[in-house]
Design an enzyme around this catalytic site. Structure first.
Site, short mmCIF file in Angstrom:
data_model
loop_
_atom_site.label_atom_id
_atom_site.label_comp_id
_atom_site.label_asym_id
_atom_site.label_seq_id
_atom_site.Cartn_x
_atom_site.Cartn_y
_atom_site.Cartn_z
N HIS A 101 40.92 -48.20 -47.47
CA HIS A 101 39.62 -48.82 -47.69
C HIS A 101 38.57 -47.74 -47.86
CE1 HIS A 101 36.27 -51.52 -47.32
NE2 HIS A 101 37.07 -52.55 -47.18
N SER B 128 31.91 -53.02 -43.90
CA SER B 128 32.33 -54.04 -44.86
C SER B 128 32.16 -53.63 -46.32
CB SER B 128 31.54 -55.32 -44.61
OG SER B 128 31.78 -56.23 -45.64
N ARG C 184 39.08 -51.22 -54.38
CA ARG C 184 39.21 -50.32 -53.24
C ARG C 184 40.00 -49.06 -53.54
NH1 ARG C 184 40.48 -54.84 -48.51
NH2 ARG C 184 38.38 -55.71 -48.52
N HIS D 49 43.83 -49.20 -43.91
CA HIS D 49 43.24 -50.46 -43.52
C HIS D 49 44.24 -51.61 -43.47
CE1 HIS D 49 40.29 -53.59 -43.22
NE2 HIS D 49 40.60 -54.11 -44.38
C1 LIG Z 1 38.71 -54.24 -39.62
C2 LIG Z 1 39.45 -55.22 -40.48
C3 LIG Z 1 38.76 -56.15 -41.23
C4 LIG Z 1 39.44 -57.07 -42.04
N1 LIG Z 1 38.72 -57.97 -42.76
C5 LIG Z 1 39.38 -58.88 -43.53
C6 LIG Z 1 38.65 -59.87 -44.26
O1 LIG Z 1 37.42 -59.92 -44.23
N2 LIG Z 1 39.35 -60.77 -44.99
C7 LIG Z 1 40.71 -60.75 -45.05
O2 LIG Z 1 41.28 -61.60 -45.72
N3 LIG Z 1 41.42 -59.84 -44.35
C8 LIG Z 1 40.80 -58.90 -43.60
N4 LIG Z 1 41.52 -57.97 -42.90
C9 LIG Z 1 42.99 -58.07 -42.86
C10 LIG Z 1 43.43 -59.18 -41.92
O3 LIG Z 1 42.57 -59.23 -40.82
C11 LIG Z 1 44.85 -59.04 -41.39
O4 LIG Z 1 45.71 -58.73 -42.43
C12 LIG Z 1 45.34 -60.34 -40.76
O5 LIG Z 1 44.42 -60.80 -39.83
C13 LIG Z 1 46.70 -60.19 -40.13
O6 LIG Z 1 47.04 -61.37 -39.43
P1 LIG Z 1 48.46 -61.59 -38.79
O7 LIG Z 1 48.44 -62.93 -38.17
O8 LIG Z 1 49.49 -61.32 -39.81
O9 LIG Z 1 48.63 -60.45 -37.69
P2 LIG Z 1 47.71 -59.99 -36.45
O10 LIG Z 1 46.43 -60.70 -36.39
O11 LIG Z 1 47.71 -58.51 -36.51
O12 LIG Z 1 48.51 -60.48 -35.20
C14 LIG Z 1 49.65 -59.83 -34.73
C15 LIG Z 1 50.13 -60.55 -33.50
O13 LIG Z 1 51.43 -60.08 -33.17
C16 LIG Z 1 51.50 -59.74 -31.82
N5 LIG Z 1 52.51 -58.69 -31.70
C17 LIG Z 1 52.57 -57.53 -32.41
N6 LIG Z 1 53.68 -56.85 -32.05
C18 LIG Z 1 54.31 -57.59 -31.11
C19 LIG Z 1 55.49 -57.41 -30.36
N7 LIG Z 1 56.27 -56.36 -30.52
N8 LIG Z 1 55.82 -58.37 -29.46
C20 LIG Z 1 55.05 -59.47 -29.30
N9 LIG Z 1 53.94 -59.69 -30.00
C21 LIG Z 1 53.57 -58.76 -30.89
C22 LIG Z 1 50.12 -59.33 -31.43
O14 LIG Z 1 49.94 -59.50 -30.06
C23 LIG Z 1 49.30 -60.34 -32.24
O15 LIG Z 1 49.22 -61.53 -31.54
C24 LIG Z 1 40.85 -57.03 -42.10
C25 LIG Z 1 41.55 -56.09 -41.36
C26 LIG Z 1 40.86 -55.16 -40.58
C27 LIG Z 1 41.65 -54.10 -39.88
#
Ligand SMILES: Cc1cc2nc3c(=O)[nH]c(=O)nc-3n(C[C@H](O)[C@H](O)[C@H](O)COP(=O)(O)OP(=O)(O)OC[C@H]3O[C@@H](n4cnc5c(N)ncnc54)[C@H](O)[C@@H]3O)c2cc1C
Ligand code: SF4
Ligand code: FES
Lengths: 247, 647
Positions: free
Chosen positions: B268, B286, B339, B410
């Site tokens: 990013h 952002s 990006r 990112h």
């Molecule tokens: C700062 C930032 C800003 C962002 N802004 C945006 C945005 O504006 N719009 C957009 O679309 N995307 C955005 N993204 C990307 C987006 O937020 C993520 O890709 C998305 O939220 C990932 O969701 P997820 O449910 O796949 O995983 P996560 O939300 O990462 O959840 C992972 C889960 O797995 C669990 N876990 C991990 N490993 C283990 C393990 N070994 N054992 C048990 N549990 C485990 C954790 O506890 C957690 O509950 C952003 C990312 C960042 C870093």
């Protein structure tokens, strides 16, 4: 900068804890508070000692994982920030910094500065939701919601569930945390139908879990890193009253 | 030989595939659902939405996360917004346009059918979230508001202030809480998955460590769903939360779930620069800031030197002595290039010596002309919270002096390979959200990760998992006494014992930082054959160093954060090597993956569709063997492949 750290150490939930003193030097004022603790831990590991346990994750002030009572204040001396957003420039060179866990009967210590906040989970499970299943819902624009209401709901929804309000309150009340959720939903047409029932269920759970009552000191609002206003507590009280009248 | 990978993309025209597929797959009766157990690892947008929806359908769900509450998953940190093709703005948005933008934005390395389905369900996500009480931003008329995001021509991004991820996650968390209260979901907080258990070729459970007591536990189910997020922390410094890790994805890889496109990582362009070796993570500013901020570095080296010595301030540099390099190189898109392009351009200037801070790794993002043009009030209304956040961190006031920014890791587009049903190459093992590879190709557009996580969890998996489970209704509850459970349990226990007893000298973080440097220098924004080959050797050596010289204080049967980190780092190191291998194999440039050898004369990325229009699907062949590369060809029937140009 050089600092003297007075840190609460406690092996586990059952152990009796106590303060340990550590000296730390050459800290840049641009370092964050938690990075300063990382440096301390690196130092302790290299000395063959056990590092200090503390909770953290996002380090951006949004996940609510970090806690810490620093020099007698939840989340430390800066206003409107969480511990992870606090920077060392807010401290003076040579200062003694006292670091403690949240102290509340409802949040038992797990180790050192880490506490168990399971009680917050139980309160949310008692009613912090709108009863809808996935699918079969109306179009997002089917119900217009006045912007002021949506904004106010958002103000309340900004709570990160950190527990600073409880740690700060002399009664260990969770009213601000509960009020934030009740108020968010009470302001929205989607949450309105269950508003009274929700208030009653969440307050009952809070009482059952050993949180104290609210005596309106306003300390929680002053220490809340997200600026959640105590006006939400007034709204919670109204909803609660409605529920009780229906009983 | 049987075919190892089959994407199971349904036949028929793209717009009918999902509808027909749903009509053709099996469903499980309510009475049978009650007898079936599902494990969901992760409570981010993908995991929480899946657990809640599956429990509503009647399955027994066990949900796991490593934090002390499901609400703290890394999804909480997403700021900008979530895309959906609602066409509420009447700007001619449609399912097709969202589909097209996403395939193009991903530089034609995503699977058409999956992306189209994502676009189809995007509207339902918004409806669902509104019904849950998510306080999206609204206009004065009371209807939902939208904003624009990079790389597209319509306004389709829904948002809740600068906290969209938080509000969407709290919505999914509330649905999850409702099911926990009803008893349909059993929630395990502070539990980390350390291995998957495969019995007779099917995923049947997981091994976890209770992070409070250190106890190693066995959990069984008829199917296992991984929603554990991305692996950006392989670089040590990233915008990801500190506990984000790759362990679930990596452990299932070692048990047969193949890993796709590991080298596709997103950098990013607008993050706060690194301030020193002590830094623990990077903070995103952002993308929306590029709407009004102008990016520049000085033209003259003498000005750079004076800036670094603090003899002059940025404002002292005359307009004609500034190099607005994005506007210079990309007159059509200017500061709004995607990006990957913006990140590489910043690196190019800094590598040439024009970085504006002491480390030489920062450029300016300047709001002076926007403030002149629009007034400070307008800028404050648009970006006030971001400016305040920046000031808290850096102690600089962006209204008066330009922000300093630099690219940072990112997001990870690569991940566990899944078929159209979101099932991995291990039957009964599924992967959702950022942990799978599916929808973003080689570059993710802003606001589409939240969309994908919720699409997977609310609207796709609850259907597709039924098809698999319909063949499991005769399978009784799985016993954890099975030898495979004991074997996995023992492997985990031995690994932990080895780590806590290791008589090493180095802290986990010191080794993780070293890995981060290798990754950033050789597998970062610009990659070449020499650097990648070197990286593979360096990482192999680092793996040895880790296992012989890491020091993990404390014991295994207590709350032990160093042990947690060590277990995660062990997996990051191995993944790092695979990323380098994948980057080495893909000698084209595409999206976030830039191979120096594959560039146009002007230094732009050059894709090679003849040779590389495929998904790299890596198969584990054994701990000391080289992994096997399988290829899933990508077929584009609905969009025309074009070289991206932003000039
Ligand atoms: C700062 C930032 C800003 C962002 N802004 C945006 C945005 O504006 N719009 C957009 O679309 N995307 C955005 N993204 C990307 C987006 O937020 C993520 O890709 C998305 O939220 C990932 O969701 P997820 O449910 O796949 O995983 P996560 O939300 O990462 O959840 C992972 C889960 O797995 C669990 N876990 C991990 N490993 C283990 C393990 N070994 N054992 C048990 N549990 C485990 C954790 O506890 C957690 O509950 C952003 C990312 C960042 C870093
Ligand atoms: S109300 Fe404020 S202090 Fe209390 S949990 Fe929420 S954010 Fe933390
Ligand atoms: S670590 Fe997430 S709020 Fe502090």
């Amino acid at each position: 900068m050089n600092l003297k750290l007075k840190v609460w150490r406690q092996k586990n939930a059952k152990a009796k804890g106590g303060f340990e003193i550590y000296n730390i030097s050459n800290i840049s004022p641009d370092t964050s508070f938690l990075e300063m603790l990382d440096i301390l831990n690196e130092q302790l590991i290299n000395e063959g000692k056990e590092p200090v346990a503390f909770d953290h994750d996002c380090r951006e002030g949004i996940c609510g994982m970090c806690s810490l009572f620093i020099n007698g204040r939840a989340h430390g001396p800066d206003d409107d920030v969480t511990t992870c957003q606090l920077h060392m420039r807010k401290f003076k060179d040579g200062e003694t910094v006292t670091i403690e866990p949240w102290r509340s009967a409802a949040f038992p210590v797990i180790k050192d500065l880490v506490v168990e906040r399971e009680a917050f989970e139980k309160i949310q499970q008692a009613g912090g939701y709108v009863s809808v299943n996935t699918g079969g819902v109306p179009d997002g624009n089917a119900i217009a919601i006045p912007k002021e209401d949506a904004d106010e709901a958002m103000d309340a929804a900004a709570c990160i569930g950190c527990g600073a309000c409880v740690a700060t309150c002399k009664n260990s009340s969770a009213m601000l945390f509960v009020a934030a959720k009740v108020s968010q939903f009470a302001k929205l047409p989607q949450g309105k139908p269950e508003a009274a029932r929700r208030a009653k269920a969440m307050v009952a759970k809070m009482d059952e879990l050993g949180f104290g009552g609210c005596t309106n000191t306003g300390a929680c609002e002053a220490e809340c890193p997200k600026g959640i206003s105590i006006s939400h507590i007034a709204r919670l009280n109204r909803e609660y009253l409605v529920a009780k009248l229906k009983d | 030989m049987t075919q190892k990978i089959n994407s199971h993309i349904p036949a028929g025209p793209i717009k009918d595939k999902w509808t027909n597929h749903k009509a053709n797959i099996n469903v499980v009766s309510p009475a049978n659902k009650r007898k079936l157990d599902i494990i969901v690892v992760g409570t981010g947008l993908a995991g929480a939405s899946a657990s809640a929806s599956l429990s509503e359908l009647g399955y027994n769900v066990k949900s796991f996360c490593i934090q002390d509450s499901p609400r703290r998953a890394h999804s909480i940190a997403a700021q900008g917004g979530i895309n959906a093709s609602k066409n509420y703005q009447n700007d001619n948005d449609s399912v097709h346009r969202l589909f097209y933008d996403t395939v193009k934005g991903g530089d034609y390395r995503a699977r058409e059918a999956n992306v189209h389905r994502l676009a189809e369900v995007s509207g339902n996500i918004i409806d669902q979230c509104v019904a849950q009480g998510v306080p999206f931003a609204r206009d004065y008329g009371g209807l939902l508001d939208n904003r624009s995001f990079g790389g597209v021509l319509v306004s389709r991004t829904f948002y809740a202030r600068g906290q969209t991820g938080q509000q969407l996650l709290l919505g999914a968390y509330s649905a999850l809480n409702r099911q926990i209260a009803k008893g349909g979901v059993k929630q395990y907080n502070r539990h980390e998955m350390l291995d998957v258990v495969v019995i007779d070729g099917k995923a049947r459970g997981i091994i976890t460590r209770n992070l409070v007591t250190g106890e190693i536990e066995k959990h069984s189910a008829h199917a296992v769903v991984i929603a554990s997020g991305g692996y950006g922390n392989v670089f040590f410094l990233s915008t990801n939360a500190m506990n984000s890790n790759t362990s679930s994805a990596w452990q299932i890889y070692k048990k047969g779930a193949m890993f796709a496109n590991p080298c596709f990582t997103q950098i990013h362009p607008t993050c706060i620069p690194v301030h020193g070796e002590q830094q623990s993570k990077l903070t995103l500013m952002s993308e929306s800031l590029r709407n009004d901020g102008r990016i520049w570095v000085p033209k003259k080296m003498e000005d750079v030197e004076k800036l670094r010595k603090k003899q002059i301030r940025p404002r002292d540099i005359k307009e004609e002595d500034r190099d607005y390099y994005l506007e210079r190189r990309y007159p059509a898109y200017g500061n709004l290039v995607p990006r990957d392009v913006a990140s590489r351009a910043a690196k190019e200037r800094c590598d040439a010596g024009f970085g504006v801070n002491e480390t030489g790794k920062a450029v300016y993002l300047d709001f002076a002309s926007a403030i002149d043009r629009l007034g400070r009030d307008v800028i404050e209304e648009r970006y006030g919270n971001l400016f305040q956040m920046y000031e808290k961190i850096t102690d600089d006031n962006p209204y008066e002096t330009p922000m300093q920014i630099y690219p940072a890791i990112h997001y990870t587009m690569g991940g566990t390979w899944v078929d159209y049903n979101l099932m991995t190459t291990v039957p009964g093992l599924f992967s959702l959200g950022e942990s799978n590879f599916s929808d973003h190709g080689a570059n993710r557009l802003g606001a589409s990760a939240l969309m994908q996580g919720l699409a997977d969890g609310y609207f796709i998996l609850p259907y597709t998992i039924g098809d698999y489970l319909s063949n499991e209704i005769q399978t009784p509850r799985i016993s954890t006494d099975h030898p495979e459970f004991n074997k996995a349990y023992e492997t985990v226990r031995e690994k932990i014992t080895k780590l806590v007893n290791n008589a090493g000298k180095r802290s986990v973080d010191s080794i993780h930082k070293e890995l981060g440097h290798i990754m950033w220098d050789n597998v970062g924004m610009a990659r070449d054959e020499k650097g990648l080959t070197e990286a593979i050797e360096k990482i192999k050596a680092l793996k040895k160093e880790f296992w012989s010289n890491v020091k993990v204080p404390g014991t295994s049967d207590e709350f032990n954060q160093e042990l947690e980190k060590a277990l995660r780092l062990a997996d990051f190191i191995e993944l790092g090597e695979l990323m380098a291998r994948d980057a080495l194999n893909r000698s084209e440039s595409c999206g976030g993956h830039f191979r120096v050898e594959s560039a146009t004369e002007e230094g732009e990325a050059k894709r090679n569709d003849e040779e590389f229009a495929y998904v790299s699907v890596w198969e584990h062949a054994g701990d000391d063997k080289e992994p096997i590369l399988n290829k899933e060809p990508l077929v584009f029937e609905n969009v025309e492949l074009k070289q991206r140009s932003y000039k």
